[in-house]
Design a protein around this motif. Structure first.
Motif, PDB file in Angstrom:
ATOM      1  N   ILE A 187       0.863  -1.180   0.000  1.00 45.99           N
ATOM      2  CA  ILE A 187       0.000   0.000   0.000  1.00 45.99           C
ATOM      3  C   ILE A 187       0.900   1.231   0.000  1.00 45.99           C
ATOM      4  CG2 ILE A 187      -1.797   1.293   1.185  1.00 45.99           C
ATOM      5  CD1 ILE A 187      -2.797  -1.320   0.147  1.00 45.99           C
ATOM      6  N   ALA A 188       0.628   2.167  -0.892  1.00 49.70           N
ATOM      7  CA  ALA A 188       1.408   3.401  -0.974  1.00 49.70           C
ATOM      8  C   ALA A 188       0.473   4.590  -0.998  1.00 49.70           C
ATOM      9  CB  ALA A 188       2.295   3.398  -2.220  1.00 49.70           C
ATOM     10  N   SER A 189       0.945   5.704  -0.462  1.00 43.88           N
ATOM     11  CA  SER A 189       0.144   6.927  -0.475  1.00 43.88           C
ATOM     12  C   SER A 189       1.062   8.133  -0.512  1.00 43.88           C
ATOM     13  CB  SER A 189      -0.756   7.000   0.765  1.00 43.88           C
ATOM     14  OG  SER A 189      -1.456   8.231   0.798  1.00 43.88           O
ATOM     15  N   ASP A 190       0.696   9.093  -1.352  1.00 39.93           N
ATOM     16  CA  ASP A 190       1.384  10.383  -1.368  1.00 39.93           C
ATOM     17  C   ASP A 190       0.573  11.429  -0.622  1.00 39.93           C
ATOM     18  OD1 ASP A 190      -0.734  10.672  -3.067  1.00 39.93           O
ATOM     19  OD2 ASP A 190       0.386  11.632  -4.683  1.00 39.93           O
ATOM     20  N   GLN A 191      -0.361  10.970   0.210  1.00 41.78           N
ATOM     21  CA  GLN A 191      -1.280  11.783   0.997  1.00 41.78           C
ATOM     22  C   GLN A 191      -2.356  12.452   0.146  1.00 41.78           C
ATOM     23  OE1 GLN A 191      -1.141  11.282   4.114  1.00 41.78           O
ATOM     24  NE2 GLN A 191       0.807  10.204   4.010  1.00 41.78           N
ATOM     25  N   GLU A 192      -2.364  12.179  -1.163  1.00 41.11           N
ATOM     26  CA  GLU A 192      -3.431  12.658  -2.032  1.00 41.11           C
ATOM     27  C   GLU A 192      -4.213  11.508  -2.655  1.00 41.11           C
ATOM     28  OE1 GLU A 192      -1.802  15.270  -4.907  1.00 41.11           O
ATOM     29  OE2 GLU A 192      -1.201  16.789  -3.465  1.00 41.11           O
ATOM     30  N   ALA A 193      -3.601  10.330  -2.677  1.00 42.62           N
ATOM     31  CA  ALA A 193      -4.254   9.141  -3.220  1.00 42.62           C
ATOM     32  C   ALA A 193      -3.674   7.914  -2.530  1.00 42.62           C
ATOM     33  CB  ALA A 193      -4.062   9.047  -4.729  1.00 42.62           C
ATOM     34  N   ILE A 194      -4.452   6.856  -2.526  1.00 44.96           N
ATOM     35  CA  ILE A 194      -4.006   5.568  -1.994  1.00 44.96           C
ATOM     36  C   ILE A 194      -3.847   4.612  -3.166  1.00 44.96           C
ATOM     37  CG2 ILE A 194      -4.562   3.629  -0.496  1.00 44.96           C
ATOM     38  CD1 ILE A 194      -6.148   5.530   1.249  1.00 44.96           C
ATOM     39  N   ILE A 233       0.425  -1.542 -10.515  1.00 44.61           N
ATOM     40  CA  ILE A 233       0.155  -0.414  -9.625  1.00 44.61           C
ATOM     41  C   ILE A 233      -1.236   0.099  -9.975  1.00 44.61           C
ATOM     42  CG2 ILE A 233       1.438   1.135 -11.191  1.00 44.61           C
ATOM     43  CD1 ILE A 233       2.018   2.860  -8.667  1.00 44.61           C
ATOM     44  N   ASP A 234      -2.112   0.176  -8.970  1.00 45.29           N
ATOM     45  CA  ASP A 234      -3.511   0.546  -9.158  1.00 45.29           C
ATOM     46  C   ASP A 234      -3.843   1.731  -8.244  1.00 45.29           C
ATOM     47  OD1 ASP A 234      -3.270  -1.898 -10.395  1.00 45.29           O
ATOM     48  OD2 ASP A 234      -4.431  -2.973  -8.887  1.00 45.29           O
ATOM     49  N   VAL A 235      -4.681   2.625  -8.732  1.00 44.91           N
ATOM     50  CA  VAL A 235      -5.200   3.701  -7.889  1.00 44.91           C
ATOM     51  C   VAL A 235      -6.464   3.196  -7.208  1.00 44.91           C
ATOM     52  CG1 VAL A 235      -6.043   6.069  -7.802  1.00 44.91           C
ATOM     53  CG2 VAL A 235      -4.265   5.459  -9.436  1.00 44.91           C
ATOM     54  N   MET A 236      -6.387   3.015  -5.894  1.00 46.34           N
ATOM     55  CA  MET A 236      -7.542   2.504  -5.159  1.00 46.34           C
ATOM     56  C   MET A 236      -8.535   3.630  -4.860  1.00 46.34           C
ATOM     57  SD  MET A 236      -7.608   0.081  -1.785  1.00 46.34           S
ATOM     58  CE  MET A 236      -6.907   1.306  -0.667  1.00 46.34           C
ATOM     59  N   SER A 237      -8.039   4.774  -4.436  1.00 53.86           N
ATOM     60  CA  SER A 237      -8.925   5.906  -4.171  1.00 53.86           C
ATOM     61  C   SER A 237      -8.112   7.192  -4.191  1.00 53.86           C
ATOM     62  CB  SER A 237      -9.632   5.757  -2.815  1.00 53.86           C
ATOM     63  OG  SER A 237      -8.692   5.773  -1.753  1.00 53.86           O
ATOM     64  N   VAL A 238      -8.800   8.290  -4.495  1.00 55.54           N
ATOM     65  CA  VAL A 238      -8.182   9.618  -4.514  1.00 55.54           C
ATOM     66  C   VAL A 238      -8.741  10.412  -3.349  1.00 55.54           C
ATOM     67  CG1 VAL A 238      -7.872  11.741  -5.827  1.00 55.54           C
ATOM     68  CG2 VAL A 238      -7.875   9.549  -7.005  1.00 55.54           C
ATOM     69  N   LEU A 239      -7.851  10.989  -2.548  1.00 59.86           N
ATOM     70  CA  LEU A 239      -8.265  11.705  -1.355  1.00 59.86           C
ATOM     71  C   LEU A 239      -8.551  13.175  -1.624  1.00 59.86           C
ATOM     72  CD1 LEU A 239      -5.631  10.169   1.106  1.00 59.86           C
ATOM     73  CD2 LEU A 239      -7.918   9.327   0.559  1.00 59.86           C
ATOM     74  N   GLY A 240      -7.825  13.751  -2.573  1.00 58.15           N
ATOM     75  CA  GLY A 240      -8.000  15.164  -2.859  1.00 58.15           C
ATOM     76  C   GLY A 240      -9.258  15.428  -3.674  1.00 58.15           C
ATOM     77  N   GLU A 241      -9.897  16.553  -3.423  1.00 58.17           N
ATOM     78  CA  GLU A 241     -11.108  16.913  -4.165  1.00 58.17           C
ATOM     79  C   GLU A 241     -10.755  17.405  -5.566  1.00 58.17           C
ATOM     80  OE1 GLU A 241     -13.365  19.720  -1.988  1.00 58.17           O
ATOM     81  OE2 GLU A 241     -13.696  18.407  -0.252  1.00 58.17           O
ATOM     82  N   GLY A 242     -11.583  17.040  -6.521  1.00 65.31           N
ATOM     83  CA  GLY A 242     -11.387  17.496  -7.887  1.00 65.31           C
ATOM     84  C   GLY A 242     -10.252  16.815  -8.620  1.00 65.31           C
ATOM     85  N   VAL A 243      -9.723  15.721  -8.069  1.00 65.03           N
ATOM     86  CA  VAL A 243      -8.619  14.984  -8.700  1.00 65.03           C
ATOM     87  C   VAL A 243      -9.155  13.642  -9.180  1.00 65.03           C
ATOM     88  CG1 VAL A 243      -6.316  14.017  -8.399  1.00 65.03           C
ATOM     89  CG2 VAL A 243      -6.957  16.113  -7.183  1.00 65.03           C
ATOM     90  N   SER A 244      -8.988  13.338 -10.443  1.00 70.89           N
ATOM     91  CA  SER A 244      -9.469  12.076 -10.998  1.00 70.89           C
ATOM     92  C   SER A 244      -8.410  10.996 -10.844  1.00 70.89           C
ATOM     93  CB  SER A 244      -9.826  12.249 -12.478  1.00 70.89           C
ATOM     94  OG  SER A 244      -8.660  12.528 -13.236  1.00 70.89           O
ATOM     95  N   ARG A 245      -8.849   9.765 -10.803  1.00 70.20           N
ATOM     96  CA  ARG A 245      -7.900   8.656 -10.723  1.00 70.20           C
ATOM     97  C   ARG A 245      -7.055   8.563 -11.991  1.00 70.20           C
ATOM     98  NH1 ARG A 245     -10.180   3.250  -9.776  1.00 70.20           N
ATOM     99  NH2 ARG A 245     -11.739   3.839 -11.323  1.00 70.20           N
ATOM    100  N   GLU A 246      -7.655   8.890 -13.151  1.00 72.72           N
ATOM    101  CA  GLU A 246      -6.919   8.813 -14.407  1.00 72.72           C
ATOM    102  C   GLU A 246      -5.748   9.790 -14.457  1.00 72.72           C
ATOM    103  OE1 GLU A 246     -10.108   8.735 -14.066  1.00 72.72           O
ATOM    104  OE2 GLU A 246     -10.775   6.892 -15.074  1.00 72.72           O
ATOM    105  N   SER A 247      -5.813  10.867 -13.664  1.00 74.45           N
ATOM    106  CA  SER A 247      -4.722  11.837 -13.668  1.00 74.45           C
ATOM    107  C   SER A 247      -3.434  11.257 -13.099  1.00 74.45           C
ATOM    108  CB  SER A 247      -5.125  13.083 -12.862  1.00 74.45           C
ATOM    109  OG  SER A 247      -5.297  12.774 -11.484  1.00 74.45           O
ATOM    110  N   TYR A 248      -3.525  10.075 -12.456  1.00 70.04           N
ATOM    111  CA  TYR A 248      -2.336   9.450 -11.877  1.00 70.04           C
ATOM    112  C   TYR A 248      -1.593   8.558 -12.885  1.00 70.04           C
ATOM    113  CZ  TYR A 248      -2.359  10.938  -7.042  1.00 70.04           C
ATOM    114  OH  TYR A 248      -2.241  11.689  -5.897  1.00 70.04           O
TER     115      TYR A 248
END
Length: 323
Positions: A187-194, A233-248
């Motif tokens: 599990i990894a997080s940059d504090q904006e997404a998990i 590597i998968d984007v499980m969820s995005v914590l920041g508002e207005g940020v799409s998973r595809e942007s990762y």
């Protein structure tokens, strides 16, 4: 155009799967028949287990995940029942054998239908924001090496464990990016997404031979047959508002570009169902501003096997010779 993965029809079953389904249905019918015909039959035993076994068999026949869990629970409850008999009555080798057989049968249900217990990779529901590498062998990975790759790819410092916030960090409100876990799951997080990083020493498909056989592209079929491990590597969820998973995707692609590619065979993009062989240009494409488009542009044409007796091929050969 890049090669698309073949979709195996859901109703096609292997022989072990059909055997498991038939056994479950037969047990259910047997117990319910005893309940209806034998005067001294136990409603608690024949009735409950008959319904459970019959429902499990129907669930497995329909290819449902609940059928797998119910089948495993039914067999394990059989095992618990015989263990109770051994503990409360005189020793009986038959009960011991039936108890062990029940535990083994529960394991077989899980093994035979393990593909139903995996996340849905079909993309028919919410599409997976993921990048996968098929490997000829597993990589030497730990949370520390994952953190090192992420730090270099993203330009921010990752630690190799989820940090415990101190008083200073709470005041500054700057929790540090982290990586936690070990093979097969990080599990990894940059504090904006998990993000979830899978690293598994097994084929990506539950039945790679079947998928390869149904694949018309010979190059892709060979990669399906040859790979023995995979990392994603998968984007499980995005914590920041207005940020799409595809942007990762660009950041995920840069992480994939930093890995050791000595065992890499192919890149698979679950969201578009595209698979491309790894080549010398793949790393540069992953580091580009639009990695998904750049990777797809590297796709070679499919290699299709044509029967020597195919009439269209014979006509094309005769035409070419006449010219």
């Amino acid at each position: 155009m890049s090669a698309a993965l073949p979709k195996v029809p859901a109703l096609k079953r292997t022989f072990p799967q059909w055997l498991t389904i038939c056994v479950m249905l037969a047990l259910g019918i047997y117990f319910l028949a005893r309940l209806a015909t034998v005067q001294r039959s136990s409603v608690w035993f024949e009735g409950i287990y008959g319904v459970l076994a019959l429902a499990s068999g129907i669930g497995l026949l329909l290819g449902s995940r609940w059928g797998v869990w119910l089948g495993m629970a039914t067999y394990l409850s059989f095992g618990c029942y015989f263990a109770f008999l051994l503990a409360s009555r005189e020793w009986n080798w038959l009960w011991l054998a039936l108890g062990l057989a029940s535990v083994f049968a529960a394991r077989e249900v899980r093994v035979d239908f393990r593909s139903l217990l995996r996340p849905d990779l079909s993309g028919e529901a919410e599409p997976m924001v993921s990048i996968v590498l098929w490997l000829s062998e597993p990589l030497p990975l730990s949370s520390r090496t994952i953190a090192k790759y992420l730090s270099k790819a993203w330009g921010i410092e990752f630690t190799d464990a989820k940090p415990v916030e101190s008083a200073d960090s709470a005041e500054n409100k700057t929790p540090q990016p982290y990586v936690a876990g070990s093979t097969p799951l990080f599990i990894a997080s940059d504090q904006e997404a998990i993000l979830v990083i899978h690293h598994r020493a097994e084929p990506y498909f539950s039945d790679p031979r079947k998928v390869a056989k149904d694949c018309p592209d010979l190059r892709l079929a060979q990669m399906i047959s040859d790979h023995r491990a995979w990392i994603s590597i998968d984007v499980m969820s995005v914590l920041g508002e207005g940020v799409s998973r595809e942007s990762y995707y660009p950041r995920m692609a840069r992480f994939i570009a930093e890995l050791d590619h000595s065992a890499c065979l192919a890149i698979y993009l679950p969201q578009s169902h595209r698979c491309l062989p790894w080549n010398d240009q793949s790393k540069a494409a992953l580091r580009s501003a639009d990695p998904m488009s750049a990777v797809l542009e590297l796709s070679p044409g499919p290699v299709i096997q044509v029967d020597d007796q195919d009439e269209r091929m014979k006509t094309a050969v005769d035409t070419a010779r006449s010219r």
